[in-house]
Design a protein around this motif. Sequence first.
Motif, mmCIF file in Angstrom:
data_model
loop_
_atom_site.group_PDB
_atom_site.id
_atom_site.type_symbol
_atom_site.label_atom_id
_atom_site.label_comp_id
_atom_site.label_asym_id
_atom_site.label_seq_id
_atom_site.Cartn_x
_atom_site.Cartn_y
_atom_site.Cartn_z
ATOM 1 N N GLN A 166 0.828 -1.187 0.000
ATOM 2 C CA GLN A 166 0.000 0.000 0.000
ATOM 3 C C GLN A 166 0.876 1.255 0.000
ATOM 4 O OE1 GLN A 166 -3.214 -0.246 -0.391
ATOM 5 N NE2 GLN A 166 -3.401 -2.461 -0.043
ATOM 6 N N ASP A 167 0.284 2.377 -0.424
ATOM 7 C CA ASP A 167 1.030 3.638 -0.503
ATOM 8 C C ASP A 167 0.709 4.533 0.696
ATOM 9 O OD1 ASP A 167 -1.519 4.521 -1.006
ATOM 10 O OD2 ASP A 167 -1.183 4.897 -3.152
ATOM 11 N N ASP B 67 6.121 12.024 7.672
ATOM 12 C CA ASP B 67 6.614 12.399 9.004
ATOM 13 C C ASP B 67 7.630 11.408 9.569
ATOM 14 O OD1 ASP B 67 4.912 14.574 8.934
ATOM 15 O OD2 ASP B 67 3.313 13.559 10.067
ATOM 16 N N TYR B 68 7.854 10.308 8.849
ATOM 17 C CA TYR B 68 8.703 9.253 9.396
ATOM 18 C C TYR B 68 9.885 8.953 8.480
ATOM 19 C CZ TYR B 68 4.285 8.849 11.857
ATOM 20 O OH TYR B 68 3.149 9.146 12.559
ATOM 21 N N GLU B 69 10.858 8.274 9.058
ATOM 22 C CA GLU B 69 12.042 7.909 8.283
ATOM 23 C C GLU B 69 11.699 6.915 7.183
ATOM 24 O OE1 GLU B 69 15.185 8.902 8.234
ATOM 25 O OE2 GLU B 69 14.799 10.444 9.749
ATOM 26 N N GLY B 70 10.775 6.018 7.471
ATOM 27 C CA GLY B 70 10.391 5.028 6.467
ATOM 28 C C GLY B 70 9.113 4.326 6.855
ATOM 29 N N VAL B 71 8.350 3.878 5.835
ATOM 30 C CA VAL B 71 7.093 3.182 6.065
ATOM 31 C C VAL B 71 6.979 2.016 5.088
ATOM 32 C CG1 VAL B 71 4.580 3.324 6.017
ATOM 33 C CG2 VAL B 71 5.917 5.254 6.904
ATOM 34 N N LEU B 72 6.596 0.852 5.617
ATOM 35 C CA LEU B 72 6.282 -0.308 4.796
ATOM 36 C C LEU B 72 4.904 -0.805 5.220
ATOM 37 C CD1 LEU B 72 7.294 -2.482 2.707
ATOM 38 C CD2 LEU B 72 7.999 -3.836 4.709
ATOM 39 N N PHE B 73 3.950 -0.806 4.283
ATOM 40 C CA PHE B 73 2.575 -1.150 4.627
ATOM 41 C C PHE B 73 2.008 -2.125 3.603
ATOM 42 C CE2 PHE B 73 -2.039 0.564 4.866
ATOM 43 C CZ PHE B 73 -2.420 -0.508 5.661
ATOM 44 N N TYR B 74 1.607 -3.294 4.094
ATOM 45 C CA TYR B 74 0.945 -4.315 3.281
ATOM 46 C C TYR B 74 -0.407 -4.645 3.931
ATOM 47 C CZ TYR B 74 4.794 -5.627 0.146
ATOM 48 O OH TYR B 74 5.773 -5.629 -0.850
ATOM 49 N N SER B 75 -1.421 -4.838 3.124
ATOM 50 C CA SER B 75 -2.727 -5.265 3.636
ATOM 51 C C SER B 75 -3.334 -6.271 2.661
ATOM 52 C CB SER B 75 -3.664 -4.075 3.829
ATOM 53 O OG SER B 75 -3.997 -3.488 2.587
ATOM 54 N N ALA B 76 -4.414 -6.939 3.122
ATOM 55 C CA ALA B 76 -5.059 -7.962 2.295
ATOM 56 C C ALA B 76 -5.647 -7.339 1.030
ATOM 57 C CB ALA B 76 -6.145 -8.662 3.084
#
Length: 222
Positions: free
Chosen positions: A118-119, A133-142
């Motif tokens: 996800q973005d 706002d964060y150093e890095g984000v990794l987001f996965y969902s169904a």
Amino acid sequence: MMGQNRGFYREPYQGSYQESYQEPYSDSYQEPYPDSYQDTYGDRYDEDYDGNYGEFYDGDQRAGNSFSTAGIMKFAAAFLILIYIVLLLIYTSGSTKPFDEVAAAVEERLDTEKLVKQDAQALKRYYGLNGADYEGVLFYSAEFSISAEEVLLIEVRSEQQVQDVRDAIEERLESRRNTFEGYAPEQAQMIEQAQLQVRGRFVFLAVSTDAEDYVSTFAGGL
């Protein structure tokens, strides 16, 4: 001559035998025996045993018991402190690795047949968080809404952000649990067993039947 011979033997026998045997026996043997024995083995032994040995033994026993109790309490306190420090290090230790390296280790383990990347817009919509706002984000969902599975990894920039991210995650989980309880109790149960980990600057969430494996991969990638 026969009478003279009997008289001759009787006097040395009665006189010399009685005097040389009976008197030394009663004077020299019987008297020293009770005196020396009682003084040596009776009076001295009883006095030393009651006065010195008993007090010394009781005092040492009390001191030994007190020392043992104090030693056990000190050892237990030290052990609890050590456990606390270990747990603190486990849950607060971070990583010097860059976010991309940690995220790559997690991403490689994910089941991408069930999870879709996800973005930042999805992050804002589902969690109310701004990815910039964060150093890095990794987001996965169904891929489909009938599944509650999702994985989230965020590297924050400050300690305050850790609490903000945790609050957003807990709110998201509560909302999802209420949604699935009505028609998909197995999904609600999976949310109940979600794994949330904070390691230094990294916050990790796994809602999945493989949640424990994902957590292990995350921890190993730090």
